[in-house]
Design an enzyme around this catalytic site. Structure first.
Site, PDB file in Angstrom:
ATOM      1  N   GLU A 177       0.829  -1.195   0.000  1.00 17.77           N
ATOM      2  CA  GLU A 177       0.000   0.000   0.000  1.00 17.77           C
ATOM      3  C   GLU A 177       0.873   1.259   0.000  1.00 17.77           C
ATOM      4  O   GLU A 177       1.933   1.280   0.623  1.00 17.77           O
ATOM      5  CB  GLU A 177      -0.912   0.000   1.235  1.00 17.77           C
ATOM      6  CG  GLU A 177      -1.703  -1.301   1.395  1.00 17.77           C
ATOM      7  CD  GLU A 177      -2.475  -1.393   2.710  1.00 17.77           C
ATOM      8  OE1 GLU A 177      -2.817  -0.332   3.272  1.00 17.77           O
ATOM      9  OE2 GLU A 177      -2.721  -2.528   3.156  1.00 17.77           O
ATOM     10  N   GLU A 288     -10.149   5.699   2.596  1.00 15.57           N
ATOM     11  CA  GLU A 288     -10.509   4.902   3.766  1.00 15.57           C
ATOM     12  C   GLU A 288     -10.484   5.790   4.991  1.00 15.57           C
ATOM     13  O   GLU A 288      -9.605   6.658   5.119  1.00 15.57           O
ATOM     14  CB  GLU A 288      -9.527   3.742   3.934  1.00 15.57           C
ATOM     15  CG  GLU A 288      -9.753   2.886   5.167  1.00 15.57           C
ATOM     16  CD  GLU A 288      -8.692   1.811   5.352  1.00 15.57           C
ATOM     17  OE1 GLU A 288      -8.675   1.189   6.424  1.00 15.57           O
ATOM     18  OE2 GLU A 288      -7.884   1.605   4.431  1.00 15.57           O
TER      19      GLU A 288
END
Length: 373
Positions: A177, A288
């Site tokens: 990520e 997120e």
């Protein structure tokens, strides 16, 4: 007990890092950036990397034409003209205050466990994402505009990133990520910061943010992972992108990271992973947040710009020029991009495609509002 344990570990870290600091830079935001010798970075504490040196850069994917601002224009610590000398890397110093904010010393620098389903809000995590799956992927690329979303409290965060994923959404999940995040718990402020993450067991015991554990090998002396990004986008004003590329080196199998205008940051060695040792089975892009439900209400932590996708350019956050890397190390457009928002009344997403931006989407939202109580 946590505070005392943290103090002990911080003191140990200070004693260790002072030995190898070649130069120290104080950032305008208060961060201390240590210039550490390449071969003394945390990655080389890993048993499989001890005594080694960073690898030479690999070939970029075919079809990759870097564009955008130079990477050093994007971080506060380097605005004064300070830099780390060749043969060193910049590492944001972890302070005693950083560790004391952590819920647990053993979880410092790690995401909460069991955050393993992308189509759920487990552990209070909520997403607005675009994704592709069902094929073999060897990397991903995107340009993301950077904002400074408001985060309700220090136990929540807001981030925008790309995920390179393999394995099931069980305990064997592998991810790589990278993106930007606002995390008061991790950094002690509300600046958006460039970050990386990896795990091989669904965030249980492996992996960490940035360089907070052995794993990611940094090769660049101009990028400080975890340092604040500047400038940021403004509502109805200037929009500022960062470009990120993650791809698998066909020769050695490691996963490399590029930031900004063709600046190689470093790589995740392939041996760190199980499923990602071969390829990814899913690529995901988007936002997120963590919703701790303060007072029983939905959090007011913002995602992206804090505005819904329908407001469009200059107001909503976006990802543009979404691409993946195929088996032959070619950057190619996405096929069958799907979009998903866990709670569209709180944070939503709208996808599209055109000649200038290729595959893109707008996403985000304010969190708590009349439709998201």
């Amino acid at each position: 007990m946590i505070a005392e344990e943290n103090k002990t570990n911080v003191n140990k870290k200070k004693k260790c890092s002072i030995l190898f600091v070649v130069r120290l830079v104080v950032s305008p935001d208060g961060d201390i950036i240590d210039c550490v010798l390449l071969h003394h970075q945390p990655a080389f504490d890993h048993p499989k990397l001890k005594g080694q040196k960073p690898l030479d850069p690999p070939d970029r994917p075919a079809g990759h034409n870097p564009n955008g601002l130079a990477a050093e224009d994007f971080q506060l610590w380097s605005l004064s003209g300070e830099s780390c000398p060749e043969g060193t890397i910049p590492i944001r110093r972890t302070t005693e205050q950083d560790m004391l904010r952590a819920s647990s010393i053993r979880r410092f620098g790690r995401k909460p466990r069991k955050r393993v389903r992308r189509d759920s809000t487990s552990n209070g995590h909520e997403h607005a994402v675009g994704y592709v799956s069902g094929d073999q992927y060897y990397g991903a690329k995107a340009s993301i505009n950077v904002w400074a979303p408001r985060v309700f409290n220090q136990y929540e965060f807001s981030l925008s990133q790309l995920w390179v994923i393999s394995g099931s959404f069980g305990d064997d999940l592998n991810t790589i990520e990278a993106g930007w995040q606002v995390s008061p718990e991790l950094y002690g402020d509300n600046y958006p910061r460039f970050f990386t993450y990896w795990t091989t067991d669904a965030y249980q015991a492996t992996g960490c943010y940035n360089l907070l554990c052995s794993g990611f090998v940094q090769t660049n002396n101009r990028i400080a992972i975890g340092a604040a990004i500047s400038p940021t986008s403004s509502y109805t004003g200037g929009q500022f992108d960062i470009s990120l590329l993650v791809w698998k080196d066909p020769k050695h199998g490691n996963w490399w990271l590029e930031f900004g205008n063709g600046i190689l940051v470093g790589y995740w060695p392939s041996f760190l992973f199980t499923h990602l040792r071969d390829h990814a089975s899913m690529v995901q892009f988007g936002g997120e947040i963590v919703n701790s439900r303060p007072g029983g209400f939905h959090t007011s932590t913002e995602m992206g710009s804090g505005h819904f996708a329908g407001e469009g350019f200059g107001k909503a956050s976006y990802f543009r020029n979404l691409q993946v890397v195929d088996w032959d190390n070619n950057l190619i457009p996405l096929a069958n991009l799907r979009v998903l928002a866990d709670h569209p009344n709180c944070y939503d997403i709208q996808g599209g495609i055109n000649r200038v931006w290729g595959n893109y989407f707008y996403y985000g939202g304010p969190g708590r509002n009349v439709r998201c109580p």
